[in-house]
Design a protein around this motif. Structure first.
Motif, short mmCIF file in Angstrom:
data_model
loop_
_atom_site.label_atom_id
_atom_site.label_comp_id
_atom_site.label_asym_id
_atom_site.label_seq_id
_atom_site.Cartn_x
_atom_site.Cartn_y
_atom_site.Cartn_z
N TRP A 168 -1.43 -4.03 -4.86
CA TRP A 168 -1.88 -3.66 -3.46
C TRP A 168 -0.67 -3.41 -2.50
O TRP A 168 0.31 -3.42 -2.81
CB TRP A 168 -3.07 -4.62 -2.96
CG TRP A 168 -4.35 -4.73 -3.40
CD1 TRP A 168 -5.07 -5.70 -3.13
CD2 TRP A 168 -4.79 -3.94 -4.49
NE1 TRP A 168 -6.40 -5.72 -3.71
CE2 TRP A 168 -6.32 -4.70 -4.80
CE3 TRP A 168 -4.61 -2.86 -5.30
CZ2 TRP A 168 -7.14 -4.05 -5.57
CZ3 TRP A 168 -5.47 -2.52 -6.11
CH2 TRP A 168 -6.82 -2.87 -6.38
N GLY A 169 -1.04 -3.08 -1.33
CA GLY A 169 0.01 -2.96 -0.22
C GLY A 169 0.68 -1.61 -0.33
O GLY A 169 0.11 -0.80 -0.60
N GLU A 170 1.74 -1.57 0.56
CA GLU A 170 2.50 -0.48 0.71
C GLU A 170 3.59 -0.10 -0.43
O GLU A 170 4.12 -1.08 -1.06
CB GLU A 170 3.23 -0.58 2.00
CG GLU A 170 2.23 -0.63 3.06
CD GLU A 170 1.86 0.71 3.17
OE1 GLU A 170 2.07 1.84 3.28
OE2 GLU A 170 0.53 0.72 3.55
N LEU A 171 3.57 1.10 -0.76
CA LEU A 171 4.50 1.66 -1.68
C LEU A 171 6.07 1.55 -1.13
O LEU A 171 6.29 2.60 -0.50
CB LEU A 171 4.22 2.93 -2.46
CG LEU A 171 3.82 3.07 -3.74
CD1 LEU A 171 3.27 4.45 -3.99
CD2 LEU A 171 4.57 2.47 -4.62
N GLU A 172 6.78 0.56 -1.19
CA GLU A 172 8.06 0.43 -0.24
C GLU A 172 9.13 0.83 -0.99
O GLU A 172 10.14 1.40 -0.77
CB GLU A 172 8.25 -0.82 0.21
CG GLU A 172 7.19 -1.23 1.37
CD GLU A 172 7.16 -2.53 1.80
OE1 GLU A 172 7.65 -3.60 0.96
OE2 GLU A 172 6.24 -2.79 2.67
N GLY A 225 4.45 -3.62 -5.82
CA GLY A 225 3.93 -3.55 -4.49
C GLY A 225 3.39 -2.19 -4.34
O GLY A 225 4.18 -1.25 -4.55
N GLY A 226 2.20 -2.18 -4.12
CA GLY A 226 1.61 -0.69 -4.10
C GLY A 226 1.27 -0.07 -5.21
O GLY A 226 1.05 1.56 -5.26
N GLU A 244 11.04 2.97 -3.82
CA GLU A 244 11.35 4.44 -4.33
C GLU A 244 10.83 4.35 -6.02
O GLU A 244 9.91 5.15 -6.21
CB GLU A 244 12.47 5.04 -4.18
CG GLU A 244 12.82 6.24 -4.91
CD GLU A 244 11.86 7.40 -4.19
OE1 GLU A 244 11.26 7.19 -3.20
OE2 GLU A 244 11.55 8.45 -4.75
N ALA A 252 7.04 4.38 -6.69
CA ALA A 252 6.36 5.47 -6.25
C ALA A 252 6.45 6.50 -7.34
O ALA A 252 5.51 7.17 -7.83
CB ALA A 252 6.81 6.08 -5.08
N THR A 295 -1.50 2.99 -6.11
CA THR A 295 -1.64 4.37 -5.66
C THR A 295 -0.51 5.26 -6.81
O THR A 295 -1.13 6.50 -7.07
CB THR A 295 -0.95 4.75 -4.45
OG1 THR A 295 0.18 3.81 -4.18
CG2 THR A 295 -1.85 4.34 -3.32
N SER A 296 0.58 4.76 -7.27
CA SER A 296 1.46 5.48 -7.90
C SER A 296 0.77 5.50 -9.58
O SER A 296 0.95 6.25 -10.26
CB SER A 296 2.75 4.77 -8.15
OG SER A 296 2.77 3.49 -8.49
#
Lengths: 492, 534
Positions: free
Chosen positions: B447-451, B373-374, B453, B456, B377-378
């Motif tokens: 997609w979504g939030e990087l929840e 998820g997310g 650790e 990330a 971005t990373s």
């Protein structure tokens, strides 16, 4: 015929069956030698060299056309030479594998090698017989030696039990066999294959066919075809492992060879196609299906050897020149695969666990400990289940193709389906070898594990031969030449 | 460029390389020799691609052929016979391209027993290339089975949790099919030998194609052949081995499996089933098309239900290969061409998906989509390649997947053999469903939030991984914008094949009606006398 003529004929015939003479002589010498020098290092060497010498002689005889010797009692050259080669080769390799194995189980006694030599003599007689009496003499010589070899580890209950079982059932089947010969003789007035054929073609009544049926029962017992296979698993499991390798290959090759020659020369074979096809089906199905549930590799290989008898029977059921040739080729491939597989199994008893007790689980991860043995076993297993480009595939092709040609498509379909079943249990061996982690805590893991060089050489040779006979077809071509009309005509 | 025996060299060089890796001592020597051999093979295979001229007909003999008839005894016309034609050139190129890619993808993924892994990988490549290049069906069979042995070990030793089950299932499924095919092959060889080869058993592809088989023989022979290939494709309902094998196999194994191994099934249908048994093939075309469409929709729906990303892609293969089978059994040039190019497309885009999932697995040791998820971005670069592959796989215009699916669908609409626009309309929903489950995967993982650790701090692609993905991504775009040169390679061969099928079909029907006529005209007594003398 005067005496000098008979004398010169004797020398000619002796030359024609030289390998037999050498092996028999070596056996006799060893009996005496072993009496004076028990457990001498040279004993296996003498036995091995005699067998190797015989092997080379038969290899040279391979190209000579079929002929007769010893007053038409024996055949020489051609298919007889081929079968003799198999028997002698199997014997020689088994001797090499046996030495370290028997040393380890502390039974390296000279009598074993003598017995191998005498059993080989019996097989040579059987494989080159041209007369029912010769067949019988060969069969009995071979069987009695095998009974002894099965049970010579007297301290092992399993070994003794299997020997007794083998002996009792074997003696019983011999009775069938002998009675069959009697009836055939009564019906045709002859024991010689050609003469039997001539008489049977003229008139073959109930007595003749009854005799043939009994004879067939005897043969099917010896080649461990179902439903006469009951002795096989116990005997193969109980006998010392390298000896199992020997008797599962050589004795089967010799007995099948005699059966093939009888079908080819003495009987109007086409009449037997359906019967043999039925036995082939029962054998393939029983052998393969029961093997599925075995936990002991040795016993599993015993059932697999039953199944392989079924594949050979498919070639026999085709009843054609190509079918017989395919069956002989199959026997050769089978011999190489099984000698190799039992050779690996014998080495895997390094932890002191007898092959008869060794379950699939006790061998977990052994493929990583000894990659050479592991990957060799992989070759044997894939070849046994008939994967190209290994010889096992070409062997299956050699027996199924004539069956299809003889309009036995249904038989070939059952054959290939059972061989798909067989892939499951052969692969299971490899699963255990490579895909299960080894138990590091077990005492076996810390026991030193050496592979003797001679054994490794034999196993490597088997691997190379399987690849060689899988990608080339010259051996197939050689066997195809044996059963032509010319070969039949040359032996009246 | 004119290298003698080039086809054979491309086939057997990896086998030679396998021997080389077996001798190598250190881990890096093993890897580098495997990489070197596969790269060299790729380079040499470019010679095949350039040397093959689609304008020259392969109706009588393949191009760049190597043949040796001394392999078998004279009573069998079984040959070593390999060559290049329009049907196999792209598949061979795909195989040699995936060679170094798979080696590179295994570089750090394979943690134990390096030597046997790379050895088996190289043996596998020889098997697959041989399957595509063989023009003798016996030789084809040998290569076909040869691929089983290395794949069995690759899944069984280096696979995931449930690897033994998956490996054994894979082998047994394929084996049942191919052994039955072996019986049919032997029967066909004798029958064709009697008819067109002077009584000598033959497995030469050209001779078998020239044999006009009577109708009553075609049915069961076709079914035995088609069963073997349908298992390999895999066609619904014979597909159940595929998800197991894919999920358990290491990345390299999955890529080869999806990329080329499955294509052996569809290629076999095109190369053998259709031209050998044209009447039976058309008779059963509807059955296969229906199964293919069921596979398209079923595969897509099951994909959507997965939580394991690798399983999702595995089921998507069932769906995508359904398109190929539909295209094959439409018997039109467009659909067949679409099937040919779709085989390549699927190999590239699904191969890329498996590679990227493998990279994610190496980083996080999980394939559950909820564990991600997310990632966008990373790891932006990885995300870019993922989205490109997903869009290609879903058939977005401008990328490769679109070309194949579009051709297959219009070809199937036009098909007179199928004659069922409704069926093709149903198949079209597969394209939409593909977008649904693939974008769902992207949504869940990228997609979504990087929840979490670990997500990330995840490292983006390194040079080696870029090197793997860039060629595949480039091909997706090239094949998407300019498919014409690739289609041109196979077009004459496909046309020829369809013509052969059509003329053979008509001839067999005429033969059947003729013999019927004879049977009607011959008086009964004479007919029975005829059969007796037979």
């Amino acid at each position: 015929m005067d005496l000098s003529q008979a004398y010169s004929m004797m020398w000619t015939d002796l030359g024609a069956t030289l390998s037999l003479a050498i092996v028999a002589l070596a056996g006799l010498v060893l009996v005496v030698f072993d009496a004076f020098k028990p457990r001498h290092e040279a004993t296996p060497w003498i036995a091995g060299l005699a067998l190797m010498a015989g092997f080379v002689i038969e290899m040279m005889n391979l190209s000579t056309p079929e002929g007769l010797a010893w007053f038409d009692m024996m055949r020489t050259g051609g298919s007889a030479a081929f079968v003799n080669m198999l028997v002698l080769g199997s014997g020689a390799l088994s001797v090499v594998l046996s030495v370290p194995y028997l040393k380890r189980i502390e039974h390296n006694i000279g009598e074993v090698y003598t017995m191998i030599l005498f059993a080989t003599v019996g097989m040579l007689v059987l494989g080159s017989a041209n007369n029912l009496i010769t067949v019988f003499v060969g069969l009995e010589t071979m069987s009695i030696c095998l009974y002894v070899m099965t049970g010579f580890v007297r301290s092992e209950a399993g070994s003794t039990e299997s020997a007794l079982k083998y002996f009792l059932l074997g003696a019983f089947s011999t009775g069938f066999f002998l009675y069959g010969i009697t009836l055939i003789y009564g019906a045709t007035g002859s024991m010689e294959f050609g003469a039997i054929r001539a008489a049977a073609d003229a008139s073959a009544g109930f007595m003749f066919w009854g005799g043939v049926s009994l004879l067939l029962v005897g043969f099917l017992f010896k080649v461990s075809a179902a439903p006469f296979h009951m002795w096989t698993p116990d005997v193969y499991q109980g006998a010392p492992t390298t000896i199992t390798g020997y008797m599962s290959t050589a004795s089967k090759a010799a007995a099948f060879a005699a059966l093939i020659v009888i079908l080819w020369k003495a009987l109007p074979a086409e009449r037997w196609a359906d019967v043999l096809a039925v036995f082939a089906v029962i054998t393939m199905v029983m052998g393969n299906v029961i093997a599925l549930s075995q936990q002991n590799i040795k016993r599993m290989l015993a059932y697999s050897s039953i199944a392989h008898a079924g594949y050979v029977l498919v070639g026999l059921a085709a009843g054609s020149q190509a079918g017989y040739a395919g069956a002989l080729f199959y026997l050769m491939v089978y011999t190489i695969m099984n000698i190799g597989a039992f050779g690996v199994l014998a080495l895997l008893e390094w932890d002191g666990k007898e092959g008869s007790e060794q379950t699939m689980d006790s061998l977990a991860g052994v493929g990583y400990r000894k990659p050479f043995l592991g990957w060799s076993m992989a070759v044997f297993m894939f070849s046994l289940s008939g994967f190209p480009p290994l010889a096992g595939f070409l062997g299956k092709w050699a027996v199924f193709a004539p069956a299809v040609e003889a309009n036995l498509v249904w038989l070939a379909i059952i054959g290939v389906l059972t061989s798909a079943v067989s892939a499951y249990y052969y692969l299971r061996v490899l699963v255990v070898f490579f895909m299960k982690p080894a138990d590091e805590e077990s005492p076996a893991a810390s026991t030193p594990f050496d592979v003797p060089r001679a054994s490794a050489f034999v196993i490597a040779a088997c691997v190379v031969l399987l690849v060689l006979f899988g990608v080339t077809t010259f051996a197939l071509e050689v066997t195809q030449g044996f059963f032509g009309a010319a070969a039949l005509a040359s032996t009246p | 460029m004119n290298i003698p025996y080039l086809t054979s060299i491309v086939i057997f060089l990896p086998l030679l390389g396998a021997a080389l890796t077996m001798l190598a001592r250190s881990e890096s020597a093993i890897k580098w020799s495997a990489l070197g051999v596969t790269s060299l093979t790729l380079l040499l295979s470019i010679g095949l691609y350039l040397g093959f001229d689609p304008a020259v007909s392969t109706a009588a003999a393949p191009q760049l052929a190597n043949m040796s008839s001394s392999w078998f005894p004279e009573m069998f016309d079984v040959k070593y016979f390999v060559g290049i034609d329009g049907l196999n050139i792209l598949l061979i190129m795909l195989t040699t391209l995936l060679g170094p890619i798979v080696v590179l993808s295994s570089w750090t993924y394979i943690g134990k027993a390096h030597k046997p892994y790379y050895t088996l990988l190289l043996v596998l490549q020889t098997g697959v290339t041989g399957v595509f290049a063989a023009h003798d069906i016996f030789l084809f069979y040998i290569f076909f089975e040869l691929t089983l042995i290395p794949m069995y070990f690759i899944i069984g030793i280096w696979g995931g949790e449930n690897r033994v089950y998956a490996a054994v299932k894979f082998v047994l499924y394929t084996l049942v099919g191919s052994l039955l095919m072996l019986v049919a092959l032997i029967y066909l060889g004798y029958a064709a030998g009697d008819a067109v080869n002077g009584g000598v058993f033959t497995t030469d592809w050209y001779k078998l194609v020239s044999y006009n088989m009577p109708l009553e023989m075609q049915g069961w022979l076709f079914l035995l052949f088609a069963l073997a290939f349908a298992i390999k494709v895999p066609l619904f309902p014979l597909h159940t081995w595929l998800p197991d094998a894919h999920v358990q196999a290491p990345t390299g194994g999955s890529v080869i499996l999806a990329g080329v191994l499955l294509k052996m099934g569809t290629y076999g249908l095109v190369k053998f089933c259709l031209p050998f048994f044209p009447n039976a093939a058309q008779e059963y075309a509807m059955l296969f098309a229906v199964l293919a469409v069921i596979g398209i929709i079923y595969g897509a729906l099951v994909s959507r239900a997965q939580s394991d990303a690798k399983k999702l892609v595995a089921y998507s293969s069932v769906s995508h290969l359904g398109f190929v089978v539909l295209g094959i059994f439409a018997f039109t040039i467009e659909a067949m061409q679409g099937a040919m190019i779709q085989m390549i497309n699927h190999g590239i885009s699904t191969g890329a998906l498996f590679l990227i999932l493998g990279m994610l697995y190496e980083r996080r040791h999980t394939r559950e989509m909820t564990d991600f998820g997310g990632l966008a971005t990373s790891v932006p670069v990885l995300t870019f390649f993922m989205i490109l592959s997903v869009l290609a796989s879903a058939g977005l215009p401008g990328l490769n997947g679109f070309v194949g699916e579009f051709l297959i669908l219009i070809g199937s609409f036009k098909s007179t053999v199928l004659g069922s626009p409704l069926l093709v309309a149903l198949a079209t929903t597969g394209v939409i469903l593909a977008a649904v489950y693939l974008l769902y995967m992207v949504y869940q993982t990228f997609w979504g939030e990087l929840e979490i650790e670990e997500n990330a701090t995840m490292k983006d692609l390194n040079g080696r991984e870029l090197g793997i993905l860039v060629p595949l991504a480039a091909l997706m775009i090239i094949l998407g914008f300019a498919p014409a040169p690739f289609l041109a390679k196979s077009e004459p061969a496909v046309k020829e094949l369809l013509q052969t099928i059509e003329s053979k079909r008509i001839a067999a029907e005429e033969m059947a009606s003729l013999s019927e006529g004879i049977a009607r005209w011959t008086p009964d007594s004479e007919a029975s006398a005829l059969t007796q003398t037979d």
